[in-house]
Design a protein around this motif. Sequence first.
Motif, PDB file in Angstrom:
ATOM      1  N   PRO A 227       0.776  -1.232   0.000  1.00 12.91           N
ATOM      2  CA  PRO A 227       0.000   0.000   0.000  1.00 12.91           C
ATOM      3  C   PRO A 227       0.816   1.295   0.000  1.00 12.91           C
ATOM      4  CG  PRO A 227       0.035  -0.931   2.197  1.00 12.91           C
ATOM      5  CD  PRO A 227       0.796  -1.872   1.325  1.00 12.91           C
ATOM      6  N   VAL A 253      -5.002  -2.539  -3.336  1.00 13.95           N
ATOM      7  CA  VAL A 253      -3.950  -2.259  -2.364  1.00 13.95           C
ATOM      8  C   VAL A 253      -3.634  -0.767  -2.352  1.00 13.95           C
ATOM      9  CG1 VAL A 253      -1.663  -2.906  -1.591  1.00 13.95           C
ATOM     10  CG2 VAL A 253      -3.041  -4.552  -2.827  1.00 13.95           C
ATOM     11  N   MET A 256      -6.242   0.939  -0.369  1.00 15.19           N
ATOM     12  CA  MET A 256      -6.008   0.803   1.070  1.00 15.19           C
ATOM     13  C   MET A 256      -4.970   1.805   1.562  1.00 15.19           C
ATOM     14  SD  MET A 256      -6.012  -3.360   1.419  1.00 15.19           S
ATOM     15  CE  MET A 256      -7.219  -4.308   0.475  1.00 15.19           C
ATOM     16  N   GLN A 260      -5.470   5.125   4.193  1.00 16.83           N
ATOM     17  CA  GLN A 260      -4.621   5.453   5.337  1.00 16.83           C
ATOM     18  C   GLN A 260      -4.186   6.916   5.295  1.00 16.83           C
ATOM     19  OE1 GLN A 260      -1.390   2.611   5.362  1.00 16.83           O
ATOM     20  NE2 GLN A 260      -2.640   0.981   6.282  1.00 16.83           N
ATOM     21  N   ALA A 283      -8.201  -9.438   0.179  1.00 12.91           N
ATOM     22  CA  ALA A 283      -8.093  -8.468   1.263  1.00 12.91           C
ATOM     23  C   ALA A 283      -9.111  -7.330   1.140  1.00 12.91           C
ATOM     24  CB  ALA A 283      -6.681  -7.890   1.309  1.00 12.91           C
ATOM     25  N   SER A 285     -12.334  -7.225   0.840  1.00 14.35           N
ATOM     26  CA  SER A 285     -13.536  -7.342   1.667  1.00 14.35           C
ATOM     27  C   SER A 285     -13.193  -7.307   3.146  1.00 14.35           C
ATOM     28  CB  SER A 285     -14.278  -8.631   1.337  1.00 14.35           C
ATOM     29  OG  SER A 285     -13.472  -9.736   1.653  1.00 14.35           O
ATOM     30  N   LEU A 286     -11.933  -7.559   3.457  1.00 19.77           N
ATOM     31  CA  LEU A 286     -11.493  -7.570   4.848  1.00 19.77           C
ATOM     32  C   LEU A 286     -11.106  -6.187   5.330  1.00 19.77           C
ATOM     33  CD1 LEU A 286     -11.817 -10.469   5.058  1.00 19.77           C
ATOM     34  CD2 LEU A 286      -9.349 -10.793   4.911  1.00 19.77           C
TER      35      LEU A 286
ATOM     36  N   GLN B 260     -14.801  -8.951  12.961  1.00 21.44           N
ATOM     37  CA  GLN B 260     -16.097  -8.663  12.334  1.00 21.44           C
ATOM     38  C   GLN B 260     -17.246  -9.138  13.214  1.00 21.44           C
ATOM     39  OE1 GLN B 260     -15.988 -10.463   8.431  1.00 21.44           O
ATOM     40  NE2 GLN B 260     -14.787  -8.788   7.537  1.00 21.44           N
ATOM     41  N   ASN B 287      -5.298  -4.176   7.984  1.00 19.95           N
ATOM     42  CA  ASN B 287      -6.597  -4.338   8.618  1.00 19.95           C
ATOM     43  C   ASN B 287      -6.937  -3.098   9.442  1.00 19.95           C
ATOM     44  OD1 ASN B 287      -8.754  -6.366   9.161  1.00 19.95           O
ATOM     45  ND2 ASN B 287      -8.197  -5.926  11.285  1.00 19.95           N
TER      46      ASN B 287
END
Lengths: 349, 349
Positions: A227, A253, A256, A260, A283, A285-286, B260, B287
């Motif tokens: 990222p 990525v 993400m 941040q 990743a 959906s997480l 979750q 995450n």
Amino acid sequence: MPKQSFKQATLKELSAIVKLSQSTVSRIVNGEGDKYRIARETQQRVLHAAALHGYTANTVARSLRQKRTYTVGVIVPEISEGYSTAVLGGVEEELLKDGYFYFVVSHRHRPDLLKGYPRMMLARAVEGIIAVDTLMNEDLPVPVVSVSGHKHRQGVINIELDHGQAAHLALSHLKTLGHKQIAFIKGQTFSSDTDRRWRAIVDEAKALDILIDPQLVAQLQGQAPGPAPGFEAARQLLQTGRPFTAIFAFNDVTAMGAIQALREASLRVPKDVSVIGFDDVPAASLNNPPLTTIRQPLRDMGQTAASTLLGLIRDDMSLPHPASITVYPKLIVRKSTAHVASLTANVAD
Amino acid sequence: MPKQSFKQATLKELSAIVKLSQSTVSRIVNGEGDKYRIARETQQRVLHAAALHGYTANTVARSLRQKRTYTVGVIVPEISEGYSTAVLGGVEEELLKDGYFYFVVSHRHRPDLLKGYPRMMLARAVEGIIAVDTLMNEDLPVPVVSVSGHKHRQGVINIELDHGQAAHLALSHLKTLGHKQIAFIKGQTFSSDTDRRWRAIVDEAKALDILIDPQLVAQLQGQAPGPAPGFEAARQLLQTGRPFTAIFAFNDVTAMGAIQALREASLRVPKDVSVIGFDDVPAASLNNPPLTTIRQPLRDMGQTAASTLLGLIRDDMSLPHPASITVYPKLIVRKSTAHVASLTANVAD
DNA sequence: CTGAAAGCGCTTACAG
DNA sequence: CTGAAAGCGCTTACAG
């Protein structure tokens, strides 16, 4: 040097045992007994002896003789990374089904490896090559199928996403949510998808009457995976001081990383700024918030690449074949995009 | 880049061109020119011609002659997944450095594949096998190195994490933060690490005076990859109604799933419940909140596995070698753990 | 129906 | 120093 602790029986030995010629035994163990009308009884006897002595044809010798290795090479930018491995999953499934094995190599954008690996794989006598998100610069004496953004080129079949459709899905989603000032993060220059995707975006923006502010177009720098480049690109976007309410990132990525950076600038996603990604790697959906993204059917693309390559290998590239196979993206709406709240949300004062 | 195609020239052709015997040319291209005291000038001339014609020895022929394939097999549970691919990255780096290539297969816990793949790789004459998070049930006629949790077994070297240290790092971190009521999510029964890790946790809990409530121990069910099993396990934990202030998850993806589930139950992480993961896969830091976790040096483990295997291949397993190589975990503190706020935070009332 | 023989492209013991 | 020749273990055209 090393000697095998366990010696496999050879055809020669087996034929001596059953008192038949190597030719005959070879035919029987290869299931051609009936074709050559060898007595069923004889076949049974040979097969039994083969099983008893654990005979399996030495594939190296067979390969040398037949000039077929039942092996293909796969070249990816980076093996420890979601995009390539999703594709690899599909490739593996399809290949093994047909008794093929594959070598994997990752070039990490190093020019020496990009050049050397195809050659090394050729020296290993691969029957074909699958290039994932990698531009192959040389003509290869074996069929090549490329997944994602290969330049059109003689003898290379490209499995490609419908970028026009992808751009349409993303931009109309954003437009429906009321976004007018959209920032963009383009891919690195070395990424084979970058140009094509960008052109599709430009066209689609025009069609949808969305203005692209050149100042709000950043580009991923460096070749670090992960990222970080997206983080940097978003910071740069923020520094322009120009208002925007959404970011369309080159991939998940990157999205993400951008999120941040937005957070560090005290901007909430999606409340202040919506972010849409690309690919839908696992990743996505997480993530928090889970990413709205344009899904590429990566596993399918891998399967298609493999079955297409196998077809080319079988037909020796003599039959007519398409220059590319297009697959379709899908909009996956999750939580990183929302209706625009205020056009000036990200302006400091 | 100039277009050029590699037509593989053979030794025979090359020797005809330079007007020397195949023996001599073979020696030169294999770097044994000096050893055989071949005139430097001749060597230069041959090497130049070899480069010009793109000569590379056909490895199939070489393999047949030398009875060496310079190929190893790698078996992983799932290729599209962070753990295996991180290890693979290290494996690849080390292997290619030594001119080895590798086949990858993923068994997805299917018994037929688990049994069939090693055989198929053997038929391909791999010189050794690396098993990642996979229990090999049969004696193989080649060296085997296993990454993670293999049962000790004759002839298999296991690269393993110091689970005692891992348990210590995690539990003492939690204890320092004031957690006393800790829930646990164990790995699936098929995972080779599950037992060993759990025993280490039990021992360490005893040493640290942490009581393990059997009701607060859940186990991952099913063989789906991804966060779903962790989500389920956490729900089950919540349903017991027993209070807990922290969860120690079997791995990072499980931790994400658990987070979750916690959120759905309106519990905040880490404010109400701390969650600690395991592995430190790339997604862990992405995450939200970024995961506190026990890092396994996955890439190093892959490198070590590969170099160890290469050593075994070279020495024909005749030299004494260790039964296992232990690597050390590291505590990575991020944002999913915090000082305990209240011992009854998760009790509905 | 079955077998003798050639040959895939290398490496390497042996000879000069 | 260099080369002729054998041979790795198969498959397969060719012959009978």
